[in-house]
Design a protein around this motif. Sequence first.
Motif, PDB file in Angstrom:
ATOM      1  N   TYR A  11      -3.370 -44.409  10.396  1.00 25.98           N
ATOM      2  CA  TYR A  11      -2.865 -45.768  10.214  1.00 25.98           C
ATOM      3  C   TYR A  11      -1.636 -45.775   9.313  1.00 25.98           C
ATOM      4  CZ  TYR A  11      -2.525 -50.719   9.511  1.00 25.98           C
ATOM      5  OH  TYR A  11      -2.039 -51.998   9.480  1.00 25.98           O
TER       6      TYR A  11
ATOM      7  N   LYS B 196     -12.362 -49.466  10.930  1.00 27.08           N
ATOM      8  CA  LYS B 196     -13.057 -50.081  12.056  1.00 27.08           C
ATOM      9  C   LYS B 196     -13.060 -51.595  11.921  1.00 27.08           C
ATOM     10  CE  LYS B 196     -17.408 -48.956   9.769  1.00 27.08           C
ATOM     11  NZ  LYS B 196     -16.749 -48.717   8.530  1.00 27.08           N
ATOM     12  N   ASP B 197     -13.478 -52.243  12.966  1.00 31.84           N
ATOM     13  CA  ASP B 197     -13.488 -53.694  13.041  1.00 31.84           C
ATOM     14  C   ASP B 197     -14.150 -54.312  11.815  1.00 31.84           C
ATOM     15  OD1 ASP B 197     -12.886 -56.085  14.489  1.00 31.84           O
ATOM     16  OD2 ASP B 197     -15.016 -56.265  14.968  1.00 31.84           O
TER      17      ASP B 197
ATOM     18  N   LEU C 283      -6.569 -53.387  15.978  1.00 30.14           N
ATOM     19  CA  LEU C 283      -6.573 -51.961  16.275  1.00 30.14           C
ATOM     20  C   LEU C 283      -7.057 -51.777  17.707  1.00 30.14           C
ATOM     21  CD1 LEU C 283      -8.240 -50.348  13.117  1.00 30.14           C
ATOM     22  CD2 LEU C 283      -5.819 -50.421  13.685  1.00 30.14           C
ATOM     23  N   GLU C 284      -6.343 -50.994  18.479  1.00 31.61           N
ATOM     24  CA  GLU C 284      -6.774 -50.687  19.849  1.00 31.61           C
ATOM     25  C   GLU C 284      -8.022 -49.813  19.818  1.00 31.61           C
ATOM     26  OE1 GLU C 284      -5.370 -51.878  22.715  1.00 31.61           O
ATOM     27  OE2 GLU C 284      -4.133 -53.108  21.375  1.00 31.61           O
ATOM     28  N   ASN C 285      -8.043 -48.855  18.898  1.00 30.63           N
ATOM     29  CA  ASN C 285      -9.152 -47.911  18.739  1.00 30.63           C
ATOM     30  C   ASN C 285      -9.324 -47.638  17.258  1.00 30.63           C
ATOM     31  OD1 ASN C 285      -9.545 -47.213  21.621  1.00 30.63           O
ATOM     32  ND2 ASN C 285      -7.471 -46.399  21.427  1.00 30.63           N
ATOM     33  N   PRO C 286     -10.519 -47.198  16.860  1.00 33.00           N
ATOM     34  CA  PRO C 286     -10.664 -46.787  15.462  1.00 33.00           C
ATOM     35  C   PRO C 286      -9.688 -45.652  15.140  1.00 33.00           C
ATOM     36  CG  PRO C 286     -12.807 -46.976  16.526  1.00 33.00           C
ATOM     37  CD  PRO C 286     -11.767 -47.089  17.613  1.00 33.00           C
ATOM     38  N   VAL C 287      -9.098 -45.690  13.949  1.00 28.31           N
ATOM     39  CA  VAL C 287      -8.156 -44.652  13.512  1.00 28.31           C
ATOM     40  C   VAL C 287      -8.483 -44.265  12.078  1.00 28.31           C
ATOM     41  CG1 VAL C 287      -6.257 -45.379  15.012  1.00 28.31           C
ATOM     42  CG2 VAL C 287      -6.431 -46.320  12.721  1.00 28.31           C
TER      43      VAL C 287
END
Length: 67
Positions: free
Chosen positions: A20, A51-52, A11-15
Amino acid sequence: MITVNGENRTLENPVSVTEYLKACNYIPVQVVVELNEEIIKRENYDTTVLKDGDVVEILHFMGGGSF
C-alpha cells in the motif's frame, strides 16, 4: 473499504502495508503506520495485511529547519 488519514479508500484486494505504501508513493522507512490504533513495527509491514474496515494513519517524517 479502509480509512487512511481520515479518508475512505477502496481496496480491490487485500494488500500488505508495504504494498500500500509503495502504491501511494510513500517510502516505507520514512513513515510510521498506525493500524486500528496500534503502531505497526516496520519489520512487520510486509506481513501485515490491510483489509476491509481497517483504520490506518500514516505519519510522514519531515526534516529541516533550525531554531
